[in-house]
Design an enzyme around this catalytic site. Structure first.
Site, PDB file in Angstrom:
ATOM      1  N   PRO A  66      -2.976   3.641  60.785  1.00  0.00           N
ATOM      2  CA  PRO A  66      -2.275   4.523  60.614  1.00  0.00           C
ATOM      3  C   PRO A  66      -4.207   6.563  60.747  1.00  0.00           C
ATOM      4  CG  PRO A  66      -3.432   3.135  58.680  1.00  0.00           C
ATOM      5  CD  PRO A  66      -3.760   2.343  60.284  1.00  0.00           C
ATOM      6  N   CYS A  67      -3.213   7.208  59.872  1.00  0.00           N
ATOM      7  CA  CYS A  67      -4.426   7.915  59.701  1.00  0.00           C
ATOM      8  C   CYS A  67      -4.354   8.039  58.725  1.00  0.00           C
ATOM      9  CB  CYS A  67      -4.032   9.808  59.758  1.00  0.00           C
ATOM     10  SG  CYS A  67      -2.625   9.630  61.683  1.00  0.00           S
ATOM     11  N   PRO A  68      -6.595   8.584  58.299  1.00  0.00           N
ATOM     12  CA  PRO A  68      -7.138   9.230  58.956  1.00  0.00           C
ATOM     13  C   PRO A  68      -7.911   7.984  60.153  1.00  0.00           C
ATOM     14  CG  PRO A  68      -7.761   9.499  56.926  1.00  0.00           C
ATOM     15  CD  PRO A  68      -6.777   8.506  56.715  1.00  0.00           C
ATOM     16  N   ALA A  69      -7.371   6.489  59.411  1.00  0.00           N
ATOM     17  CA  ALA A  69      -8.550   6.178  60.265  1.00  0.00           C
ATOM     18  C   ALA A  69      -8.992   5.930  61.262  1.00  0.00           C
ATOM     19  CB  ALA A  69      -8.172   4.111  59.132  1.00  0.00           C
ATOM     20  N   ASN A 121      -2.761  14.549  65.075  1.00  0.00           N
ATOM     21  CA  ASN A 121      -4.120  14.328  63.833  1.00  0.00           C
ATOM     22  C   ASN A 121      -5.667  14.096  65.041  1.00  0.00           C
ATOM     23  OD1 ASN A 121      -3.054  14.943  61.701  1.00  0.00           O
ATOM     24  ND2 ASN A 121      -2.292  12.947  61.469  1.00  0.00           N
TER      25      ASN A 121
END
Ligand SMILES: Cc1ncc(COP(=O)(O)O)c(C=O)c1O
Lengths: 385, 76
Positions: free
Chosen positions: B14-17, B47
């Protein structure tokens, strides 16, 4: 209270590292930087959020490397207690259709044993695998307790009172053969004893920051890829939905830093100090008993039963001299009931009450263990007998 | 000598990982070297590229691939 200052008293001699450790100065510095420079919510996608997320992912890589795990297998929690709760309650809820039976050892930390008892109150069946006189679980006992309805078996890696190392590999293999999940609480052993999830068929592993010179209130649960747990906390969906809540960026950063430092620690040097302490104490007081499997325990822990007086008296006497150790486990402090772990090993209650735990760290020195051994010997002699 | 760029598969992250892991990987590489990054469609592909460009890395290409995206980055 001012400590560690030269006010005519000797410096503090902190030998209660199994309860918690002193944060490493490098850990504190990394945490301060995280708190001041990367305070954005680590789940947001703007530049500052990514900067905070970068710290989280760096820490995840550090913890994963120490466990031989993949990045998505590391789930950050608020500590060992939460990770143990998530492992047991999360598995019991997710696998309710597959079984209704749990097995734990007789020497688990309360964050496992009380959780198992709570689940038993809700209808699960609970079996306790006994330990021998050295505090070690016999895999054969686990084998005889396993059934087709067993959801999960939880046996800790190293005991927090004696340091006893459990035969995880054999137990994990039995669980795998029977189709039960295997969980181990590795709060005490993490980075001190090899625990590679690529070689050990464990499904769930609890690790903790504050036992290895990291901050309190941060831990992680290793969750084997593909395993589904029911979360304890629902909300924003962080950690793949397994642990919602805004990231504790500084704490997690400190955890990662602490693990990286701990992996470079010379464990043998600490064991040498522990053995020196025990030899010096035994030379001064011939009838001390060392608890745990002498050749197979953590090098940071010494559990000794003294001929007299009771451990609480000793603790306070040494505390007045600036030497800090523990009677039984920290969580049981405040109560004078004998340690359940020592009772499970067959110690008489009054012997358990004469037992102290001295626990070392990489900051412990030769002078400190000598002073502690001498102070304990003096305290025993002063009571006479 | 032409070396095929390394690939970092961030599908499912997932964002922002995803951007965070890409930054960490790029930081460990020599300036000028190339990295292929696989990201999911939707938020991730929106992103990740700007997050990396903002830190000085160059997005050389962005191609759809079976419901995901393949990004080619040059470390800044
Ligand atoms: C073996 C063991 N498990 C679990 C815990 C609980 O961890 P925490 O204090 O991080 O909740 C501890 C120590 O406190 C421990 O020694």
């Amino acid at each position: 209270m001012e400590t560690n200052i030269d006010n005519g008293m000797a410096r503090d001699i902190y030998l209660d590292n199994a309860a918690t450790t002193r944060p490493d100065p490098a850990v504190l510095a990394a945490m301060a930087r995280a708190d001041s420079d990367c305070y954005a919510n680590a789940s947001t996608v703007h530049r500052m959020g990514v900067a905070a997320g970068r710290l989280i992912e760096r820490a995840r890589a550090s913890v994963a490397a120490a466990l031989g795990a993949e990045l998505p297998e590391v789930v950050f929690t608020s500590g060992g207690t939460e990770a143990n709760n998530l492992a047991l309650k999360g598995a019991a809820a997710a696998l309710a259709d597959r079984g209704d039976h749990l097995i734990i050892s007789a020497v688990e930390h309360p964050s496992v044993s009380r959780v198992a008892q709570a689940l038993a109150c809700r209808g699960l069946r609970l079996s306790i695998a006994p330990v021998d006189r050295e505090g070690v679980v016999d895999p054969a006992a686990v084998r005889s307790l396993l059934t087709g309805r067993t959801i999960l078996v939880s046996v800790m890696h190293a005991n927090n009172e004696t340091g006893a190392i459990q035969p995880l590999h054999e137990i994990a293999m039995l669980c795998r053969a029977q189709g039960a999940l295997f969980h181990t609480d590795a709060c005490q052993s993490f980075t001190r004893r090899p625990l590679d999830t690529r070689g050990l068929p464990a499904d769930l592993v609890t690790v903790d920051a504050h036992k290895l010179h990291g901050p309190k209130g941060v831990g992680a649960l290793y969750v084997r890829r593909g395993l589904r747990l029911t979360p304890l906390l629902d909300g924003g969906g962080q950690e793949n939905g397994l642990r919602s809540g805004t990231y504790n960026t500084a704490g997690i950063t400190g955890f990662g830093e602490a693990v990286a430092l701990a992996m470079r620690t010379d464990a043998a040097a600490i064991t040498t100090l522990r053995d020196r302490f025990e030899a010096r104490l035994a030379a001064a007081i011939p009838d001390v008993r060392i608890n745990g499997p002498v050749g197979n325990r953590l090098g940071t822990i010494s559990s000794v039963t003294l001929p007299r007086p009771d451990a609480k008296t000793l603790l306070h006497s040494l505390s007045r001299q600036g030497i800090y150790l523990s009677a039984g486990s920290a969580c049981a402090a405040g109560r004078t009931e004998p340690s359940q772990v020592l009772l499970a090993m067959g110690l008489a209650p009054e012997a358990a009450l004469r037992t102290v735990r001295v626990s070392l760290s990489r900051f412990t020195t030769e002078q400190e263990v000598d002073a502690a051994a001498d102070a304990l010997a003096r305290a025993v002699r002063e009571v006479g007998g | 000598m032409i070396v095929a760029p390394e690939t970092l598969d961030l599908s499912g992250v997932p964002c922002p990982a995803n951007a965070a892991r890409a930054l960490l990987r790029l930081e460990g590489m020599d300036p000028g070297s190339l990295l292929r990054i696989i990201v999911d469609d939707g938020e991730p592909v929106l992103n990740v590229p700007p997050a990396l460009e903002q830190e000085g890395h160059a997005l050389l290409s962005k191609e759809p691939d079976a419901g995901r995206w393949v990004l080619l980055l040059r470390r800044g």
